[in-house]
Design an enzyme around this catalytic site. Structure first.
Site, PDB file in Angstrom:
ATOM      1  N   HIS A 313       4.394  95.524  36.089  1.00 11.25           N
ATOM      2  CA  HIS A 313       5.214  95.335  34.858  1.00 11.25           C
ATOM      3  C   HIS A 313       6.675  95.043  35.080  1.00 11.25           C
ATOM      4  CE1 HIS A 313       6.567  96.415  30.946  1.00 11.25           C
ATOM      5  NE2 HIS A 313       5.399  96.685  30.729  1.00 11.25           N
ATOM      6  N   ASP A 370      -2.328  98.505  30.199  1.00 13.24           N
ATOM      7  CA  ASP A 370      -3.615  97.936  30.164  1.00 13.24           C
ATOM      8  C   ASP A 370      -4.771  98.194  31.028  1.00 13.24           C
ATOM      9  OD1 ASP A 370      -1.510  95.315  29.188  1.00 13.24           O
ATOM     10  OD2 ASP A 370      -2.975  95.982  27.907  1.00 13.24           O
TER      11      ASP A 370
END
Ligand code: SDX
Length: 435
Positions: A313, A370
């Protein structure tokens, strides 16, 4: 401190200038360098906007090192535990949690706006059965402005709020319609007697075009709870790629439906919202726990395009608090649905292998939102190509909130980044025969 500045000196020309350091409620100081080009005749270079604040915002705050996510100051863990999604959408849009009366009114308005124009419903007939649902979502949402052109005065705050609420209401209906079209089932109309998540599941899975809640097909409240949680966790996330796209489109004065359609298009990419679909496809490719070491090695090999989808991320460098919450819910949903949890076991094996691997530790690559969300969607019988659509339904709350925030500030300039030109110097045209 209040008057600290950033001193920038051009060592070539000797020119220097000081820039005010802005301090927010939380987070890093921000140097206001808007006059840099005028002062020192140079730009900053920051592809991907790694260290660039594009705006001031009161909506969401992320601390990537501490794994903190606040919506209007409230920790995501507390909202996820106690709220319904529409309550969080109201909070993001208005800045405060609704009272009971306000939430009742908001839910009524959302339900009332869930229906789509019959002519818009016919748009789906133009798509082939195998059109990707995200392709349908982009097209249909972008077309909404054709049905509300009398409500496109973006200088009118009431019209802005109505447009924003309209999109939150209609997104599940449009999303479910794209799924029903892809499986050749009749369109299911939204119902006023169902909650936001119940309505969506009913529009998706009703056995007829009327009613899903019949004697042997009721909507399981635990699955509704899991969906509600996923929508809350995906509702907003500061200036991510799709939200920044909505803001950039909005800065030109484009109508809100066009702005959100642009956000949906940006979300589709596998590096962003398309990652949840990519995670399931990746797990299918890995196939078994025995293959995990081979794929971890591929993910580390820069000559191999394979990446561990659902990992890493731009902001979270220790853990994504949303992934932590979702991982726990995975267990609950899989035990409830008695789904084959081989997929979950495989996901756990991939996660454990990566978390122990020096490459992922050194590069601070952890599971993101996700990584597990797709497993829950699959357990809810949501098809894989609908996963990013699910993300878009939830993120509509964030997109419209940022659009509202931006439109409330009349000083918002049109977004227009500069560049470092590395193309050919000026040269004269050569006619065809002389090239
Ligand atoms: C979302 O911005 C948001 O907030 C997004 C989001 C939201 O709510 O809106 O949180 C939702 O988009 C989550 C992210 C979903 N995407 C994925 O899961 C796709 C896989 N992840 C990567 O593509 C990547 O980690 C990103 C895009 C998420 C972040 O990329 P960065 O910050 O630009 O980091 P990078 O690509 O520069 O990678 C840094 C290093 C590189 O190695 P080096 O070149 O330094 O040697 O880490 C490596 C990368 O090769 N790396 C990975 C990796 N992610 C980064 N290696 C293997 N597998 C990965 N997944």
């Amino acid at each position: 401190m209040a008057n600290d500045t950033l001193l920038i000196k051009h060592t070539g020309t000797g020119k220097q200038a000081e820039y005010p350091l802005l301090t927010g409620t939380l987070g890093a100081e921000t140097a206001d360098i808007r006059s840099l080009y005028k002062d020192l005749d140079c730009f900053t270079y920051d592809p991907g906007f790694m260290a660039t604040a594009s705006c001031k915002s009161k909506i969401t705050y992320i601390d990537g090192d501490k794994g903190v996510l606040l919506y209007r100051g409230y920790p995501i863990e507390q909202l996820a535990e106690s709220c319904e999604f529409t309550e969080v959408a109201y909070l993001l849009m208005n800045g405060e949690l609704p009272s009971e009366a306000q939430l009742l009114d908001f839910n009524l308005e959302i339900s009332d706006r869930a229906i789509i124009h019959e002519s818009l419903r016919k748009f789906f007939d133009g798509f082939h059965y195998d059109a990707h649902p995200m392709a349908m979502l982009v097209g249909v949402v972008g077309s909404l402005s054709a049905f509300y052109h009398s409500e496109l005065n973006i200088k009118d705050p009431d019209q802005r709020m109505r447009s924003a609420t309209r999109m939150i209401g209609k997104m599940p209906t449009i999303a479910a319609a794209s799924f029903r079209h892809s499986v050749g089932r009749p369109f299911v109309y939204p119902r006023m007697d169902l909650s936001y998540c119940e309505n969506f599941l009913n529009m998706m899975f009703s056995r007829s075009s009327q009613n899903y809640i019949d004697q042997d097909h009721y909507i399981d409240p635990d699955l509704v709870k899991a969906l509600n949680l996923l929508f809350i966790l995906h509702a907003d996330h500061e200036q991510n790629a799709s939200t920044s796209t909505v803001r950039l489109a909005g800065s030109t004065g484009a109508n809100p439906y066009a702005c959100v359609a642009a956000g949906i298009a940006a979300l589709w990419g596998p590096a962003h919202g398309g990652a949840n679909e990519a995670v399931l496809n990746m797990l299918a490719e890995i196939g078994s726990v025995e293959n995990v070491p081979k794929y971890i090695a591929k993910a580390k090999d820069h000559n191999d395009p394979f990446r561990l989808m659902g990992f890493g991320h731009r902001v979270y460098k220790n853990f994504d608090p949303r992934a932590t919450i979702i991982r726990k819910t995975c267990h609950e949903v899989l035990s409830k649905t008695h789904k084959n949890d081989a997929l979950f076991e495989l996901a756990l094996a991939v996660e454990q292998a990566a978390l122990k691997d020096d490459y992922f530790i050194e590069k601070k690559l952890y599971p993101n939102v996700d990584f597990y969300s797709g497993i829950i969607y699959k357990a809810l019988n949501i098809p894989v190509d609908m996963f990013t659509v699910m993300f878009a339904i939830a993120r509509t709350a964030g997109w419209v909130s940022h659009w509202l925030e931006m439109m409330e500030d009349p000083s918002t300039p049109i977004g227009r980044p500069r560049q470092l030109y590395v193309g050919p110097p000026r040269r004269d045209f050569l006619p065809l025969g002389n090239r």
